[in-house]
Design an enzyme around this catalytic site. Structure first.
Site, PDB file in Angstrom:
ATOM      1  N   GLY A   1      -9.197  -4.928  -1.732  1.00 23.18           N
ATOM      2  CA  GLY A   1      -9.950  -6.045  -1.183  1.00 23.18           C
ATOM      3  C   GLY A   1     -11.415  -5.981  -1.564  1.00 23.18           C
ATOM      4  O   GLY A   1     -12.022  -6.987  -1.959  1.00 23.18           O
TER       5      GLY A   1
ATOM      6  N   ASP B   1       0.807  -1.212   0.000  1.00 24.40           N
ATOM      7  CA  ASP B   1       0.000   0.000   0.000  1.00 24.40           C
ATOM      8  C   ASP B   1       0.848   1.274   0.000  1.00 24.40           C
ATOM      9  O   ASP B   1       0.627   2.186  -0.789  1.00 24.40           O
ATOM     10  CB  ASP B   1      -0.937  -0.011   1.217  1.00 24.40           C
TER      11      ASP B   1
ATOM     12  N   TRP C   1      -5.397   1.761  -0.179  1.00 21.71           N
ATOM     13  CA  TRP C   1      -5.364   0.969  -1.411  1.00 21.71           C
ATOM     14  C   TRP C   1      -5.589  -0.503  -1.116  1.00 21.71           C
ATOM     15  O   TRP C   1      -6.198  -1.219  -1.908  1.00 21.71           O
ATOM     16  CB  TRP C   1      -4.049   1.198  -2.144  1.00 21.71           C
ATOM     17  N   ASP C   2      -5.103  -0.979   0.018  1.00 18.41           N
ATOM     18  CA  ASP C   2      -5.350  -2.369   0.401  1.00 18.41           C
ATOM     19  C   ASP C   2      -6.844  -2.624   0.565  1.00 18.41           C
ATOM     20  O   ASP C   2      -7.384  -3.616   0.074  1.00 18.41           O
ATOM     21  CB  ASP C   2      -4.638  -2.698   1.719  1.00 18.41           C
ATOM     22  N   PHE C   3      -7.516  -1.745   1.283  1.00 17.92           N
ATOM     23  CA  PHE C   3      -8.936  -1.955   1.533  1.00 17.92           C
ATOM     24  C   PHE C   3      -9.766  -1.782   0.264  1.00 17.92           C
ATOM     25  O   PHE C   3     -10.731  -2.510   0.041  1.00 17.92           O
ATOM     26  CB  PHE C   3      -9.423  -1.008   2.633  1.00 17.92           C
TER      27      PHE C   3
END
Length: 414
Positions: A172, A134, A167-169
């Site tokens: 996902g 991220d 960005w990770d969330f």
């Protein structure tokens, strides 16, 4: 939790944030999500912060409502079991490299005829195979150099990273959507899909979708830093007489009129309009271009009133505002948490620590959401899943456990 996906089973082989988030969202909608980890725990199993007993609160929350299978994924036998689980199940989420033992083609080749054609979602770093996380893709996308005080120079001042791994969330959530889209196609055609979602593409693609990329290319330069002001509209943080900081935003005529009334600044606003030759009710552009003069007017009023009085006036006029809280204050706030139906009673967490847990973010008024489910202990469902999915007998599973290929629940590891 809802039971919208209770006929769907997914094998998840993942770590850190983006990939577990995809599985979490599916599990909260009722899917059976079976997370397969190395028997000692995946790379994120001991991720900070840890309780005194050594349990990761991050892992505990990203893996709610899932089942856990623990295998020796460094051994051929353990990897073979993992591939067989994914092959027989037919749906897979992972962030392992595309050329790993869990490659789409390798899993598909292991599928029995009765299994649904494999549908897999794989989270990557960059589209060309380079690694990323991220904070590195955020650096590449340019956002950290748009944040910070307005007086900071673009070229010499340091970047300011966001604390949230956004960005990770986002990745996902996008992967959960992409999986369901691919499954809908399979339902219609019988054909599975390999879906690859690079974290870097999510970041740079969002830069494009938001219009920011076009803006930079059109202007031929970078956007200036704005501190806590909202780009292209009226909004900023202000400080009340008692020191409380709060954020306001006015993106519509109704919001703007309410703010002017709440602060009682119609006269100085009118004087400013006459001086600069604009009408601030006309839209975002004049309010943004003359933001500094407007900020001074509103801050002058804020400095003369305690926040509680200002909040009452803003609420009465339908303003959009909120005071700044620390994360601890937010976690303890009745309005945000205790009285919010998003949160349910604390389940029996592996950490032994009780605290509010979230239901699905989506609210279906016609259905009653179930209470939040706990995360599993590592390996808690190894025996159950291997028996149900692969048809292994208790004796066969016992031999795998004795050989170190399979691990059972680590409930008593600490």
């Amino acid at each position: 939790m809802y039971n919208l996906l209770n006929d769907l089973s997914i094998i998840e082989v993942s770590s850190f944030v983006a990939s577990p988030t995809a599985g979490l969202y599916c599990a909260q909608m009722g899917a059976e999500v079976i997370r397969v980890d190395h028997k000692a725990g995946g790379l994120d199993y001991d991720r900070y912060m840890l309780t005194r007993e050594g349990r990761s609160l991050s892992w505990e929350n990203l893996n709610r409502a899932k089942k856990s299978v623990a295998l020796d994924l460094r051994s051929p036998e353990g990897r073979e079991l993992c591939v067989e689980l994914a092959a027989r199940t037919g749906q897979m989420i992972t962030n392992l490299p595309e050329q790993s033992f869990l490659a789409h083609d390798a899993v598909k080749a292991a599928q029995p005829k009765a299994a649904p054609d494999l549908t897999s979602v794989r989270i990557m770093g960059w589209h060309d195979g380079r690694q990323a996380m991220d904070f590195t893709v955020n650096a590449a996308a340019g956002y950290p150099l748009m944040t910070g005080p307005e007086e900071w120079d673009m070229q010499t001042a340091p970047p300011v990273n966001q604390v949230l791994p956004a960005w990770d969330f986002i990745t996902g959530a996008y992967c959960a959507f992409a999986l369901l889209a691919a499954l809908r196609r399979r339902d219609a055609s019988g054909e599975g899909s390999e879906v690859r979602v690079p974290l870097g593409d999510v970041a740079i693609g969002t830069l494009a979708n938001s219009g920011t990329m076009a803006e930079m290319l059109y202007r031929g330069a970078d956007r200036q830093r704005l501190g806590n002001a909202i780009w292209g509209a009226f909004g900023r943080d202000f400080r009340a007489k008692d020191g409380v900081r709060f954020m306001v935003a006015a993106l519509t005529p109704k919001q703007w009129d309410g703010l002017v009334e709440a602060f009682g600044v119609a006269v100085p606003i009118g004087q400013l309009e006459a001086r600069v030759g604009v009408k601030f009710v006309d839209g975002d552009r004049p309010r943004f271009e003359h933001r500094h003069a407007l900020f001074d007017i509103f801050q002058n009023v804020a400095s003369g009133h305690d926040y509680k009085a200002l909040a009452a006036r803003m609420a009465a006029h339908g303003c959009t505002f909120e005071r700044y809280r620390t994360a601890f204050e937010a976690a303890s706030d009745p309005e945000l948490v205790t009285d919010n139906p998003l949160f349910g009673p604390s389940p029996a967490n592996p950490s032994g620590f009780g605290y509010p847990a979230t239901r699905s973010f989506a609210n279906l008024p016609a259905q009653t959401p179930g209470d939040p489910a706990p995360a599993p202990y590592l390996g808690q469902h190894s025996e159950e899943v291997l028996a149900e999915r692969l048809g292994l007998s208790s004796g066969a599973i016992g031999k795998l456990v004795d050989a170190g290929t399979v691990a059972l629940s680590d409930k008593d590891r600490i």
